[in-house]
Design a protein around this motif. Sequence first.
Motif, PDB file in Angstrom:
ATOM      1  N   VAL A 132       4.705  -2.565  -2.208  1.00 63.91           N
ATOM      2  CA  VAL A 132       5.227  -2.528  -3.577  1.00 63.91           C
ATOM      3  C   VAL A 132       6.428  -1.590  -3.625  1.00 63.91           C
ATOM      4  N   VAL A 133       7.513  -2.079  -4.203  1.00 61.00           N
ATOM      5  CA  VAL A 133       8.745  -1.307  -4.401  1.00 61.00           C
ATOM      6  C   VAL A 133       9.042  -1.298  -5.893  1.00 61.00           C
ATOM      7  N   ASP A 134       9.572  -0.188  -6.406  1.00 60.11           N
ATOM      8  CA  ASP A 134      10.085  -0.224  -7.771  1.00 60.11           C
ATOM      9  C   ASP A 134      11.597   0.024  -7.739  1.00 60.11           C
ATOM     10  N   PHE A 135      12.268  -0.357  -8.816  1.00 57.24           N
ATOM     11  CA  PHE A 135      13.716  -0.204  -8.851  1.00 57.24           C
ATOM     12  C   PHE A 135      14.187  -0.033 -10.288  1.00 57.24           C
ATOM     13  N   GLY A 136      15.174   0.789 -10.444  1.00 53.60           N
ATOM     14  CA  GLY A 136      15.907   0.993 -11.678  1.00 53.60           C
ATOM     15  C   GLY A 136      17.310   1.337 -11.217  1.00 53.60           C
ATOM     16  N   SER A 137      17.652   2.626 -11.309  1.00 51.42           N
ATOM     17  CA  SER A 137      18.903   3.081 -10.724  1.00 51.42           C
ATOM     18  C   SER A 137      18.768   3.324  -9.223  1.00 51.42           C
ATOM     19  N   ARG A 138      17.542   3.672  -8.803  1.00 49.28           N
ATOM     20  CA  ARG A 138      17.333   3.989  -7.392  1.00 49.28           C
ATOM     21  C   ARG A 138      15.999   3.417  -6.944  1.00 49.28           C
ATOM     22  N   PRO A 139      15.997   2.451  -6.015  1.00 49.14           N
ATOM     23  CA  PRO A 139      14.743   1.846  -5.565  1.00 49.14           C
ATOM     24  C   PRO A 139      13.948   2.792  -4.666  1.00 49.14           C
ATOM     25  N   MET A 140      12.639   2.556  -4.595  1.00 50.96           N
ATOM     26  CA  MET A 140      11.778   3.372  -3.741  1.00 50.96           C
ATOM     27  C   MET A 140      10.525   2.588  -3.366  1.00 50.96           C
ATOM     28  N   LEU A 141      10.071   2.778  -2.136  1.00 48.02           N
ATOM     29  CA  LEU A 141       8.789   2.220  -1.709  1.00 48.02           C
ATOM     30  C   LEU A 141       7.682   3.035  -2.354  1.00 48.02           C
ATOM     31  N   ARG A 142       6.842   2.385  -3.149  1.00 42.30           N
ATOM     32  CA  ARG A 142       5.793   3.086  -3.878  1.00 42.30           C
ATOM     33  C   ARG A 142       4.430   2.942  -3.203  1.00 42.30           C
ATOM     34  N   ILE A 143       4.124   1.757  -2.700  1.00 43.84           N
ATOM     35  CA  ILE A 143       2.869   1.533  -1.983  1.00 43.84           C
ATOM     36  C   ILE A 143       3.224   0.888  -0.646  1.00 43.84           C
ATOM     37  N   PRO A 144       2.933   1.551   0.474  1.00 45.01           N
ATOM     38  CA  PRO A 144       3.276   0.987   1.785  1.00 45.01           C
ATOM     39  C   PRO A 144       2.469  -0.270   2.088  1.00 45.01           C
ATOM     40  N   TYR A 145       2.794  -0.878   3.212  1.00 44.32           N
ATOM     41  CA  TYR A 145       2.200  -2.159   3.581  1.00 44.32           C
ATOM     42  C   TYR A 145       0.695  -2.066   3.802  1.00 44.32           C
ATOM     43  N   VAL A 146       0.005  -3.070   3.261  1.00 48.37           N
ATOM     44  CA  VAL A 146      -1.414  -3.307   3.530  1.00 48.37           C
ATOM     45  C   VAL A 146      -1.520  -4.687   4.172  1.00 48.37           C
ATOM     46  N   ASP A 147      -2.159  -4.769   5.336  1.00 45.89           N
ATOM     47  CA  ASP A 147      -2.335  -6.066   5.986  1.00 45.89           C
ATOM     48  C   ASP A 147      -3.644  -6.689   5.539  1.00 45.89           C
ATOM     49  N   LEU A 148      -3.556  -7.864   4.938  1.00 44.82           N
ATOM     50  CA  LEU A 148      -4.712  -8.604   4.448  1.00 44.82           C
ATOM     51  C   LEU A 148      -4.980  -9.732   5.430  1.00 44.82           C
ATOM     52  N   ARG A 149      -6.101  -9.631   6.167  1.00 40.97           N
ATOM     53  CA  ARG A 149      -6.386 -10.550   7.267  1.00 40.97           C
ATOM     54  C   ARG A 149      -7.641 -11.353   6.955  1.00 40.97           C
ATOM     55  N   ALA A 150      -7.564 -12.658   7.225  1.00 39.83           N
ATOM     56  CA  ALA A 150      -8.677 -13.547   6.928  1.00 39.83           C
ATOM     57  C   ALA A 150      -9.927 -13.195   7.719  1.00 39.83           C
ATOM     58  N   ASP A 151      -9.762 -12.652   8.932  1.00 47.03           N
ATOM     59  CA  ASP A 151     -10.928 -12.319   9.759  1.00 47.03           C
ATOM     60  C   ASP A 151     -11.426 -10.900   9.532  1.00 47.03           C
ATOM     61  N   ASP A 152     -10.874 -10.207   8.538  1.00 45.93           N
ATOM     62  CA  ASP A 152     -11.317  -8.842   8.230  1.00 45.93           C
ATOM     63  C   ASP A 152     -12.545  -8.914   7.317  1.00 45.93           C
ATOM     64  N   PRO A 153     -13.698  -8.368   7.725  1.00 46.49           N
ATOM     65  CA  PRO A 153     -14.886  -8.422   6.858  1.00 46.49           C
ATOM     66  C   PRO A 153     -14.712  -7.629   5.568  1.00 46.49           C
ATOM     67  N   HIS A 154     -13.715  -6.749   5.537  1.00 46.15           N
ATOM     68  CA  HIS A 154     -13.463  -5.934   4.343  1.00 46.15           C
ATOM     69  C   HIS A 154     -12.282  -6.466   3.528  1.00 46.15           C
ATOM     70  N   LEU A 155     -11.915  -7.733   3.695  1.00 46.23           N
ATOM     71  CA  LEU A 155     -10.747  -8.281   3.005  1.00 46.23           C
ATOM     72  C   LEU A 155     -10.853  -8.128   1.492  1.00 46.23           C
ATOM     73  N   LYS A 156     -12.005  -8.488   0.926  1.00 45.80           N
ATOM     74  CA  LYS A 156     -12.152  -8.399  -0.531  1.00 45.80           C
ATOM     75  C   LYS A 156     -11.953  -6.971  -1.024  1.00 45.80           C
ATOM     76  N   TRP A 157     -12.522  -6.005  -0.315  1.00 42.65           N
ATOM     77  CA  TRP A 157     -12.437  -4.614  -0.766  1.00 42.65           C
ATOM     78  C   TRP A 157     -11.020  -4.069  -0.601  1.00 42.65           C
ATOM     79  N   LYS A 158     -10.312  -4.529   0.426  1.00 37.62           N
ATOM     80  CA  LYS A 158      -8.917  -4.113   0.580  1.00 37.62           C
ATOM     81  C   LYS A 158      -8.055  -4.680  -0.550  1.00 37.62           C
TER      82      LYS A 158
END
Length: 340
Positions: A132-158
């Motif tokens: 997630v990135v936000d932007f106005g006058s100056r953009p910034m990364l707000r939430i870094p990457y989360v990998d959502l994988r079909a074979d992850d047993p914790h997919l729903k909770w992630k």
Amino acid sequence: MSVCRRNFLAYAGGLALAGGIGAPFRLAAASPPGQDSQSFADPYEPPPEDPLAYRHPVLASRSSAPVASAIALAIDTSASITDELEYPFQCEMYARSLTPGFGFYADGSPRQSLVEEAICHKAGNKAVAVCVVDFGSRPMLRIPYVDLRADDPHLKWKMLGLAQEIRTLPRRETGSTMFASLLKYSRGVIGYCPWPITERRMLDICSDGTAQDFAALYSEREALAEMGVTINALAIGNPDEDLGSYYARNLVTRRETESRDGIDSMPGYVWSVARKRTIGAKGVLAPDLNEAVRAMKMKISIEVAGIEDLGRIAGRGLARNGTLRRLYPGEHSAVLRAFT
């Protein structure tokens, strides 16, 4: 154990993890206005050229396996976005779009949201990385990457944890609508995805305004296209504003462009959500949240699975219980329009 009891237990467990009963259905409280973006201490702002800083410290897996798609979700924080309505509206829209399904169907199979089913439906490499990135006058990364994988047993909770983090994300700044600045910044964010990308690079922009750095917009859009990044947009505005046409001409990717690594950018889509006048003394123009969530679910699902596979997902829903269980009112017609 009865189906109803299993549904209740699974659903209650999901709400508890998200922060309490009713949490997924509350708009997040906006941060106090007037915060200076230059002095905002954001723990997620990545140092230059450090790929590890783009990996979510809690929700990201330790896997080094590739992901099929990388998606950056952009939130508008310009001056036209109000603290009381439009900023929490954007956060809630993204959060609901990524919220997984809980409970079970009558045949005992687990419920899945449209985006979740798109992830699990992908053949081969079933994974997508979201930030997630936000932007106005100056953009910034707000939430870094989360990998959502079909074979992850914790997919729903992630997915639920990511949705809740987006829902409660405090506002960082207000300012101009600097689209070109966002596109330039996104080159680094998408380029430093912590996992190899095999199929798609996407930038999703939600906004209600026009570019105030228009001179550089075309060149930045072309630079992203040459990287293999497809830009899509969700326009929030009244029909007389014709914002969707403006984004189609000036913001989203215009044509297919070949990249050096074989991941080509594709012509982008524009989804439009109309503002609707609410009842009240001020007559505030408020966008329809349910309409926006439907559009965003469709947009992310197409980016994950492709428009052809989305039709197969609909067919599988019909086979299970005789209804389009993944496509809510409006979504089915959107799929049909996309196919024609």
